[in-house]
Design an enzyme around this catalytic site. Sequence first.
Site, mmCIF file in Angstrom:
data_model
loop_
_atom_site.group_PDB
_atom_site.id
_atom_site.type_symbol
_atom_site.label_atom_id
_atom_site.label_comp_id
_atom_site.label_asym_id
_atom_site.label_seq_id
_atom_site.Cartn_x
_atom_site.Cartn_y
_atom_site.Cartn_z
ATOM 1 N N GLU A 128 28.811 27.644 -14.593
ATOM 2 C CA GLU A 128 29.237 26.661 -13.583
ATOM 3 C C GLU A 128 30.614 26.100 -13.939
ATOM 4 O O GLU A 128 31.467 25.923 -13.079
ATOM 5 C CB GLU A 128 28.215 25.521 -13.466
ATOM 6 C CG GLU A 128 26.860 25.962 -12.974
ATOM 7 C CD GLU A 128 26.897 26.660 -11.618
ATOM 8 O OE1 GLU A 128 27.692 26.270 -10.746
ATOM 9 O OE2 GLU A 128 26.120 27.613 -11.436
ATOM 10 N N ASN A 153 24.652 19.947 -5.435
ATOM 11 C CA ASN A 153 25.283 21.218 -5.047
ATOM 12 C C ASN A 153 24.488 21.987 -3.993
ATOM 13 O O ASN A 153 25.045 22.496 -3.026
ATOM 14 C CB ASN A 153 25.493 22.089 -6.284
ATOM 15 C CG ASN A 153 26.158 23.402 -5.930
ATOM 16 O OD1 ASN A 153 27.252 23.413 -5.364
ATOM 17 N ND2 ASN A 153 25.500 24.514 -6.217
ATOM 18 N N TRP A 203 34.216 25.165 0.157
ATOM 19 C CA TRP A 203 34.045 25.127 1.625
ATOM 20 C C TRP A 203 34.283 26.520 2.198
ATOM 21 O O TRP A 203 33.568 26.966 3.088
ATOM 22 C CB TRP A 203 34.979 24.087 2.268
ATOM 23 C CG TRP A 203 34.259 22.784 2.398
ATOM 24 C CD1 TRP A 203 34.338 21.709 1.558
ATOM 25 C CD2 TRP A 203 33.290 22.445 3.407
ATOM 26 N NE1 TRP A 203 33.475 20.725 1.986
ATOM 27 C CE2 TRP A 203 32.828 21.143 3.114
ATOM 28 C CE3 TRP A 203 32.765 23.099 4.518
ATOM 29 C CZ2 TRP A 203 31.868 20.497 3.907
ATOM 30 C CZ3 TRP A 203 31.814 22.452 5.304
ATOM 31 C CH2 TRP A 203 31.372 21.171 4.992
ATOM 32 N N TRP A 236 32.992 28.445 -12.691
ATOM 33 C CA TRP A 236 33.249 28.383 -11.233
ATOM 34 C C TRP A 236 34.403 27.421 -10.962
ATOM 35 O O TRP A 236 35.253 27.637 -10.102
ATOM 36 C CB TRP A 236 32.003 27.902 -10.475
ATOM 37 C CG TRP A 236 31.148 29.027 -9.959
ATOM 38 C CD1 TRP A 236 29.943 29.425 -10.465
ATOM 39 C CD2 TRP A 236 31.427 29.893 -8.836
ATOM 40 N NE1 TRP A 236 29.468 30.487 -9.720
ATOM 41 C CE2 TRP A 236 30.346 30.787 -8.718
ATOM 42 C CE3 TRP A 236 32.477 29.990 -7.926
ATOM 43 C CZ2 TRP A 236 30.284 31.772 -7.727
ATOM 44 C CZ3 TRP A 236 32.417 30.970 -6.938
ATOM 45 C CH2 TRP A 236 31.336 31.840 -6.845
ATOM 46 N N TRP A 295 35.448 24.656 9.213
ATOM 47 C CA TRP A 295 35.168 24.179 7.857
ATOM 48 C C TRP A 295 36.182 23.135 7.388
ATOM 49 O O TRP A 295 35.882 22.290 6.542
ATOM 50 C CB TRP A 295 35.117 25.352 6.866
ATOM 51 C CG TRP A 295 36.398 26.151 6.751
ATOM 52 C CD1 TRP A 295 36.724 27.264 7.469
ATOM 53 C CD2 TRP A 295 37.520 25.895 5.899
ATOM 54 N NE1 TRP A 295 37.975 27.722 7.105
ATOM 55 C CE2 TRP A 295 38.485 26.908 6.144
ATOM 56 C CE3 TRP A 295 37.804 24.930 4.937
ATOM 57 C CZ2 TRP A 295 39.714 26.969 5.469
ATOM 58 C CZ3 TRP A 295 39.021 24.979 4.263
ATOM 59 C CH2 TRP A 295 39.959 25.991 4.534
ATOM 60 N N TRP A 332 36.111 28.331 16.794
ATOM 61 C CA TRP A 332 35.358 27.136 16.392
ATOM 62 C C TRP A 332 35.182 26.231 17.599
ATOM 63 O O TRP A 332 36.020 26.227 18.507
ATOM 64 C CB TRP A 332 36.128 26.369 15.300
ATOM 65 C CG TRP A 332 36.412 27.184 14.078
ATOM 66 C CD1 TRP A 332 37.620 27.656 13.685
ATOM 67 C CD2 TRP A 332 35.473 27.600 13.081
ATOM 68 N NE1 TRP A 332 37.504 28.353 12.507
ATOM 69 C CE2 TRP A 332 36.198 28.340 12.103
ATOM 70 C CE3 TRP A 332 34.096 27.440 12.900
ATOM 71 C CZ2 TRP A 332 35.602 28.908 10.987
ATOM 72 C CZ3 TRP A 332 33.508 27.998 11.778
ATOM 73 C CH2 TRP A 332 34.249 28.722 10.846
HETATM 74 P P1 FAD Z 1 26.657 20.863 -12.789
HETATM 75 O O1 FAD Z 1 25.652 21.747 -12.168
HETATM 76 O O2 FAD Z 1 26.235 20.032 -13.923
HETATM 77 O O3 FAD Z 1 27.876 21.785 -13.220
HETATM 78 C C1 FAD Z 1 28.767 21.430 -14.273
HETATM 79 C C2 FAD Z 1 30.199 21.422 -13.766
HETATM 80 O O4 FAD Z 1 30.580 22.720 -13.337
HETATM 81 C C3 FAD Z 1 30.412 20.532 -12.554
HETATM 82 O O5 FAD Z 1 30.593 19.204 -12.940
HETATM 83 C C4 FAD Z 1 31.638 21.148 -11.923
HETATM 84 O O6 FAD Z 1 32.826 20.717 -12.555
HETATM 85 C C5 FAD Z 1 31.460 22.627 -12.223
HETATM 86 N N1 FAD Z 1 30.840 23.281 -11.071
HETATM 87 C C6 FAD Z 1 29.529 23.442 -10.818
HETATM 88 N N2 FAD Z 1 29.337 24.170 -9.701
HETATM 89 C C7 FAD Z 1 30.573 24.450 -9.224
HETATM 90 C C8 FAD Z 1 31.040 25.169 -8.099
HETATM 91 N N3 FAD Z 1 30.206 25.773 -7.248
HETATM 92 N N4 FAD Z 1 32.367 25.247 -7.906
HETATM 93 C C9 FAD Z 1 33.234 24.675 -8.767
HETATM 94 N N5 FAD Z 1 32.858 23.994 -9.864
HETATM 95 C C10 FAD Z 1 31.536 23.885 -10.090
HETATM 96 N N6 FAD Z 1 32.857 20.390 -7.045
HETATM 97 C C11 FAD Z 1 33.810 19.526 -7.432
HETATM 98 O O7 FAD Z 1 33.949 19.277 -8.630
HETATM 99 N N7 FAD Z 1 34.634 18.930 -6.527
HETATM 100 C C12 FAD Z 1 34.529 19.162 -5.190
HETATM 101 O O8 FAD Z 1 35.313 18.624 -4.400
HETATM 102 C C13 FAD Z 1 33.495 20.042 -4.749
HETATM 103 N N8 FAD Z 1 33.307 20.268 -3.435
HETATM 104 C C14 FAD Z 1 32.304 21.130 -3.029
HETATM 105 C C15 FAD Z 1 32.123 21.365 -1.670
HETATM 106 C C16 FAD Z 1 31.117 22.228 -1.238
HETATM 107 C C17 FAD Z 1 30.948 22.501 0.248
HETATM 108 C C18 FAD Z 1 30.279 22.846 -2.182
HETATM 109 C C19 FAD Z 1 29.189 23.772 -1.740
HETATM 110 C C20 FAD Z 1 30.453 22.615 -3.534
HETATM 111 C C21 FAD Z 1 31.459 21.763 -3.977
HETATM 112 N N9 FAD Z 1 31.660 21.512 -5.354
HETATM 113 C C22 FAD Z 1 32.661 20.662 -5.740
HETATM 114 C C23 FAD Z 1 30.919 22.269 -6.382
HETATM 115 C C24 FAD Z 1 29.606 21.630 -6.868
HETATM 116 O O9 FAD Z 1 28.818 21.244 -5.784
HETATM 117 C C25 FAD Z 1 29.840 20.420 -7.765
HETATM 118 O O10 FAD Z 1 30.762 20.724 -8.766
HETATM 119 C C26 FAD Z 1 28.529 19.991 -8.436
HETATM 120 O O11 FAD Z 1 27.567 19.681 -7.464
HETATM 121 C C27 FAD Z 1 28.794 18.796 -9.306
HETATM 122 O O12 FAD Z 1 27.609 18.344 -9.853
HETATM 123 P P2 FAD Z 1 27.336 18.426 -11.409
HETATM 124 O O13 FAD Z 1 28.481 17.847 -12.147
HETATM 125 O O14 FAD Z 1 26.002 17.813 -11.648
HETATM 126 O O15 FAD Z 1 27.282 19.980 -11.614
#
Ligand code: FAD
Length: 485
Positions: free
Chosen positions: A280, A346, A387, A283, A364, A311
Amino acid sequence: MSTNDTQNPIIVWFRQDLRLHDNPALHHAAQTGKPVIALYIRDETSPDIRIPGAASRWWLHHSLQSLSADLSALGVTLCLKTGPAADIIADVQRETHTDAIVWNRRYGEGEQAVDADIKGNFPGEAKSFSGIIMHEPSKVRTGSDKPYRVYTPFWKNFSGGEPPRKPYPKPKEINAFQGSLDSESLDDWHLLPTKPDWSGGIANVWQPGEAGAHARAAEFMQDHLDRYNEMRDLPAEDCTSRLSPHLHFGEVSPHQLWYRSYEKSNSPRSDSDREVFRKELVWREFSYHLLQEWPDLAEENFNRKFDTFEWREDEEALSAWKRGQTGYPIVDAGMRQLWQTGWMHNRVRMITGSFLVKHLLIDWRHGERHFWDCLVDADPASNPAQWQWVAGTGADASPYFRIFNPIMQAEKFDPTGAYIKKFVPELKDLPAKHLPAPWDAPLTVLRDAGVKLGDTYPRPIVDHPMARQRALDTLQASKEANEAG
Ligand code: FAD
């Protein structure tokens, strides 16, 4: 360390790295022994730099307050200035006879243009470091030296290559600049909401700042990491790290989390859980690499074939989505979690995003901008990249024709209904099996639960089978338009 103040000072320009531990720019400045000026610039005028949304501004206020206190403990004053960064730095340089400036790199086009301009014009040493991502985009490339567009090979290259550098320690002491340098007052920046002050729900769940980031990381590593893989898709479980805003503002570095995830545990499952967590983090890294290569990620379809996609403009539906009033409980719970806490799980980001783009056929970019304003972790790389992933327009995207069914998603990922009940309290007395689709519940059940559809809770604003078919038909029409040239 020398405290020889006959030396010219060095500026540490804080940006997305509001921390003292593992801050390469600060570490370097402290080691020079030069008097350190700590500077934060609120630059809302340089072109192509996104202005933080309302929730991010709330976070920024508290994070700067926390950074300022942490620097003070080392005798350093955090200087706050507003204006175009190049002008502010030129002024500070003239005023203090600084002969060096350091920062940790950012990856947006506007930010990079500002940094390049300052590097070119600063009368002294201007040095940048890698601090907010683990590997520079130039370091993780395909065999033919191209940027990756697909995550899995990116991860393989990333995890199979050179490990990230080890975190730097927090400087034990810093030779603080003793001269005079005016700072603006944080309160005068009016980053906090006042009329109305909607930040109560956000303040209840977050502790911005480096100490808050470390407390959160410690709790996650100890209590949740060992069941991360199994539980991370269940929004009712507080099982993901919730480190995203701390990572966005740089209160903790990905390097620190990467290495902490290897620390010992007794759980037999832990190795795979740990790797999933690191994936993650990667990602996030992948999103930054995309942003560096495709700077208009928030504006243009990554897959330009979607430029012909028709759209719908539907203000009413967009507003219902934003307010959590779509009549689909899992969607509404997510949108209300976002509104109340500045964050959304997420899995639910994917469900709500898909609903906007596919069920409502709304561009989007409307969703991206709403998230930008409401998320405390709103990020210029991850938000548009994700997105576009959800919309099917992105690099390595979920294909557009794969349409999340919001009823089945609720059944699978919120089986007890605890998440829906928390954020959609008007449904709290409905039996769990009816929560994903209350309109299918017998009237007596609805009545016993105090639910009057269309009154206490909305009827669905769109019919799922119709919306699904409409989305597929629109995709087909877009394909045909592309084929026709
Ligand atoms: P954890 O599951 O604990 O993951 C650890 C870290 O990994 C996160 O804190 C984050 O930095 C990174 N991470 C995890 N999943 C993703 C992912 N899919 N993409 C990129 N990084 C990821 N994340 C953001 O940080 N900022 C945003 O603006 C953002 N917008 C999003 C918009 C959409 C439509 C979607 C589907 C996802 C988005 N995410 C975003 C990714 C993800 O949802 C969040 O990073 C995550 O929910 C944060 O929660 P956590 O810290 O508990 O994640």
